[in-house]
Design a protein around this motif. Structure first.
Motif, PDB file in Angstrom:
ATOM      1  N   ALA A 251     -16.177  42.329  46.320  1.00  0.00           N
ATOM      2  CA  ALA A 251     -16.541  42.346  44.904  1.00  0.00           C
ATOM      3  C   ALA A 251     -15.401  41.859  44.002  1.00  0.00           C
ATOM      4  O   ALA A 251     -15.261  42.297  42.861  1.00  0.00           O
ATOM      5  N   THR A 252     -14.567  40.962  44.549  1.00  0.00           N
ATOM      6  CA  THR A 252     -13.500  40.355  43.748  1.00  0.00           C
ATOM      7  C   THR A 252     -13.934  38.945  43.333  1.00  0.00           C
ATOM      8  O   THR A 252     -14.927  38.411  43.829  1.00  0.00           O
ATOM      9  N   LEU A 253     -13.133  38.360  42.409  1.00  0.00           N
ATOM     10  CA  LEU A 253     -13.472  37.042  41.860  1.00  0.00           C
ATOM     11  C   LEU A 253     -12.314  36.079  42.051  1.00  0.00           C
ATOM     12  O   LEU A 253     -11.152  36.490  41.992  1.00  0.00           O
ATOM     13  N   LEU A 254     -12.633  34.816  42.226  1.00  0.00           N
ATOM     14  CA  LEU A 254     -11.593  33.802  42.132  1.00  0.00           C
ATOM     15  C   LEU A 254     -11.375  33.522  40.643  1.00  0.00           C
ATOM     16  O   LEU A 254     -12.332  33.462  39.869  1.00  0.00           O
ATOM     17  N   SER A 255     -10.107  33.345  40.258  1.00  0.00           N
ATOM     18  CA  SER A 255      -9.769  33.104  38.851  1.00  0.00           C
ATOM     19  C   SER A 255      -9.603  31.603  38.621  1.00  0.00           C
ATOM     20  O   SER A 255      -9.575  30.808  39.570  1.00  0.00           O
ATOM     21  N   ALA A 256      -9.450  31.225  37.361  1.00  0.00           N
ATOM     22  CA  ALA A 256      -9.184  29.822  37.032  1.00  0.00           C
ATOM     23  C   ALA A 256      -7.900  29.373  37.731  1.00  0.00           C
ATOM     24  O   ALA A 256      -7.820  28.249  38.245  1.00  0.00           O
ATOM     25  N   ASP A 257      -6.898  30.249  37.786  1.00  0.00           N
ATOM     26  CA  ASP A 257      -5.646  29.900  38.483  1.00  0.00           C
ATOM     27  C   ASP A 257      -5.911  29.598  39.951  1.00  0.00           C
ATOM     28  O   ASP A 257      -5.352  28.652  40.506  1.00  0.00           O
ATOM     29  N   ASP A 258      -6.757  30.432  40.563  1.00  0.00           N
ATOM     30  CA  ASP A 258      -7.104  30.176  41.966  1.00  0.00           C
ATOM     31  C   ASP A 258      -7.724  28.791  42.128  1.00  0.00           C
ATOM     32  O   ASP A 258      -7.419  28.062  43.074  1.00  0.00           O
ATOM     33  N   MET A 259      -8.606  28.445  41.205  1.00  0.00           N
ATOM     34  CA  MET A 259      -9.293  27.157  41.322  1.00  0.00           C
ATOM     35  C   MET A 259      -8.302  26.003  41.166  1.00  0.00           C
ATOM     36  O   MET A 259      -8.405  24.994  41.856  1.00  0.00           O
ATOM     37  N   HIS A 260      -7.313  26.179  40.265  1.00  0.00           N
ATOM     38  CA  HIS A 260      -6.298  25.125  40.117  1.00  0.00           C
ATOM     39  C   HIS A 260      -5.435  25.025  41.367  1.00  0.00           C
ATOM     40  O   HIS A 260      -5.106  23.931  41.828  1.00  0.00           O
ATOM     41  N   GLU A 261      -5.091  26.172  41.919  1.00  0.00           N
ATOM     42  CA  GLU A 261      -4.294  26.175  43.166  1.00  0.00           C
ATOM     43  C   GLU A 261      -5.073  25.484  44.275  1.00  0.00           C
ATOM     44  O   GLU A 261      -4.522  24.716  45.070  1.00  0.00           O
ATOM     45  N   LEU A 262      -6.356  25.781  44.334  1.00  0.00           N
ATOM     46  CA  LEU A 262      -7.202  25.172  45.362  1.00  0.00           C
ATOM     47  C   LEU A 262      -7.262  23.653  45.169  1.00  0.00           C
ATOM     48  O   LEU A 262      -7.144  22.885  46.143  1.00  0.00           O
ATOM     49  N   ALA A 263      -7.411  23.237  43.917  1.00  0.00           N
ATOM     50  CA  ALA A 263      -7.461  21.792  43.638  1.00  0.00           C
ATOM     51  C   ALA A 263      -6.150  21.128  44.054  1.00  0.00           C
ATOM     52  O   ALA A 263      -6.149  20.044  44.666  1.00  0.00           O
ATOM     53  N   ASN A 264      -5.025  21.791  43.750  1.00  0.00           N
ATOM     54  CA  ASN A 264      -3.717  21.236  44.154  1.00  0.00           C
ATOM     55  C   ASN A 264      -3.626  21.085  45.660  1.00  0.00           C
ATOM     56  O   ASN A 264      -3.118  20.090  46.176  1.00  0.00           O
ATOM     57  N   LEU A 265      -4.141  22.104  46.321  1.00  0.00           N
ATOM     58  CA  LEU A 265      -4.072  22.152  47.781  1.00  0.00           C
ATOM     59  C   LEU A 265      -4.887  21.027  48.419  1.00  0.00           C
ATOM     60  O   LEU A 265      -4.482  20.439  49.429  1.00  0.00           O
ATOM     61  N   LEU A 266      -6.036  20.751  47.842  1.00  0.00           N
ATOM     62  CA  LEU A 266      -6.972  19.814  48.474  1.00  0.00           C
ATOM     63  C   LEU A 266      -6.722  18.360  48.067  1.00  0.00           C
ATOM     64  O   LEU A 266      -7.161  17.447  48.757  1.00  0.00           O
ATOM     65  N   ARG A 267      -6.012  18.201  46.942  1.00  0.00           N
ATOM     66  CA  ARG A 267      -5.738  16.845  46.459  1.00  0.00           C
ATOM     67  C   ARG A 267      -5.054  16.060  47.585  1.00  0.00           C
ATOM     68  O   ARG A 267      -4.218  16.587  48.303  1.00  0.00           O
ATOM     69  N   ASP A 268      -5.429  14.810  47.735  1.00  0.00           N
ATOM     70  CA  ASP A 268      -4.841  13.958  48.788  1.00  0.00           C
ATOM     71  C   ASP A 268      -5.155  14.421  50.205  1.00  0.00           C
ATOM     72  O   ASP A 268      -4.443  14.071  51.145  1.00  0.00           O
ATOM     73  N   THR A 269      -6.166  15.242  50.374  1.00  0.00           N
ATOM     74  CA  THR A 269      -6.619  15.565  51.735  1.00  0.00           C
ATOM     75  C   THR A 269      -8.066  15.082  51.880  1.00  0.00           C
ATOM     76  O   THR A 269      -8.695  14.699  50.900  1.00  0.00           O
TER      77      THR A 269
END
Ligand code: GLN
Length: 390
Positions: A180-198
């Motif tokens: 019952a937890t949520l991903l935050s906007a920060d999480d989404m930015h971190e995820l985008a950083n992680l996936l960029r160039d992959t």
């Protein structure tokens, strides 16, 4: 006499370590012993009567033959409009939306469409129980990132370290079942950083998207153009409209991904129950999803207020219709594993729940169980009364 050994030698299980799902097991036990079932996640109240009328009308209007493979146009259009209004990304109706027979099928189909033998898929534990077996059935390897008590936040540095040249996909789920937890906007930015160039594909399970509490907004992948272009986004009409038994959901993805998805989808189910699609398309005009968060927030608050005096330790529920509780602080139970505790609670105290170890590949036990509060107030009150007594 000879049939059994022959069958045994014919069947080389593809899922030797898998039994029947914990949701079925706990629902059966609850039924057997007459317990209140706060285990498996489904409402015990009925859907909006207008939805039943719409279903009847669809059948009477003759919408009883195969729907188009991707789903009826009116429903796909309604989904596109909704998603655009909520999250700002306008998917293409013709090529980027597919109606599925529930979200579990959508997840199964997305994984089957993209996972090749030897591919790795990163998933976060605790994790919904279908992800791992489906990855394996496709010859893939689950790779486990951890969400840790008490906050169950992703550790993005840890995730980064898990990425290899074989990583085909990463799966996220927010609001999260079971924590019952949520991903935050920060999480989404971190995820985008992680996936960029992959070349990593994102699968986002957002079936509880409209159950986000305390004024927080849902961080759908559809808000993040950089993520949208590599993502399958999955949501569920069954959960949003209180009709889990209709088994109807949808998947969104950019055209190239959706093309592959549909190749698999057409041979899994071909198309989905036609009258349900007409009914939901008609019903969506009432926009009941807009009040779903406050509806479930009230249930959460009602239940948590009633169970507050119990000896269980209740963790926050920020979204979904679940809440988890720990029993490590209760002397007579602290030594029990969570499966035994859940069975005990069901049999002796008449309240069924789901042990959290069911969401870990190694049955990791944190002395915690999950309760579903998608129930009538009378059900929640009765369950709470029993829980307060343990
Ligand atoms: N999603 C529901 C839950 O977590 C159950 C779905 C199922 O039983 N397969 O309880």
């Amino acid at each position: 006499m000879t049939i059994r050994p022959l069958l045994n030698s014919l069947i080389l299980s593809k899922l030797p370590h898998i039994g029947t799902t914990v949701f079925v097991a706990m629902s059966q036990l609850a039924q057997q012993v007459g317990a209140i079932n706060l285990g498996q996640g489904f409402p015990d109240f009925s859907c909006d009567p207008r939805l039943i009328v719409a279903m009847t009308e669809a059948m009477q209007a003759g919408h009883n033959q195969y729907a188009p493979m991707a789903g009826i146009l009116a429903l796909r259009e309604a989904v596109v409009e909704n998603v655009a209004a909520l999250y700002g990304h306008r998917y293409e109706t013709a090529h980027e939306v597919t109606i599925t027979a529930g979200a579990t099928q959508a997840i199964q189909t997305a994984l089957t469409a993209i996972v090749h033998a030897g591919d790795e898929v990163i998933i976060f534990e605790p994790v919904f129980d279908s992800y791992e077996p489906v990855i394996r059935m496709n010859g893939g390897m689950p790779v486990y990132a951890k969400l840790r008590y008490p906050n169950y936040r992703p550790d993005w540095a840890e995730v980064r370290a898990l990425i290899t040249p074989r990583t085909r996909a990463i799966m996220i789920n927010s609001p999260h079942n079971p924590t019952a937890t949520l991903l935050s906007a920060d999480d989404m930015h971190e995820l985008a950083n992680l996936l960029r160039d992959t070349q990593i594909i994102l699968i986002s399970d957002e079936v509880y998207e409209h159950m986000v509490f305390d004024g927080v907004k849902h961080e759908s992948v559809a808000r993040y153009p950089e993520l949208v272009e590599r993502a399958f986004v999955i949501s569920s009409f069954g959960k949003t409209y209180h009709v889990t038994g209709w088994k109807i959901a949808y998947c969104l993805a950019p055209k190239a991904l959706m093309q592959e998805f549909r190749k698999t989808h057409q041979f899994a189910v071909f198309s989905v129950h036609t009258p349900s699609q007409y009914a939901i398309a008609a019903f969506m005009q009432y926009a009941t999803h807009l009040t779903l968060a406050s509806f479930y927030e009230a249930k959460r608050d009602y239940f948590l207020a009633k169970v507050a005096p119990s000896r269980l330790q209740w963790l926050p529920s920020k979204g979904s219709y679940f809440v988890t509780a720990r029993y490590a602080g209760i002397d007579e139970y602290r030594e029990l594993d969570d499966v035994t505790f859940a069975a005990h609670l069901t049999r002796q105290h008449g309240v069924a729940c789901i042990p959290l170890s069911a969401f870990y590949h190694d049955a990791f036990d944190e002395s915690a169980v999950r309760f579903c509060f998608a129930k009538k107030e009378t059900t929640l009150a009765e369950a709470a009364e029993r829980l307060v007594k343990i």
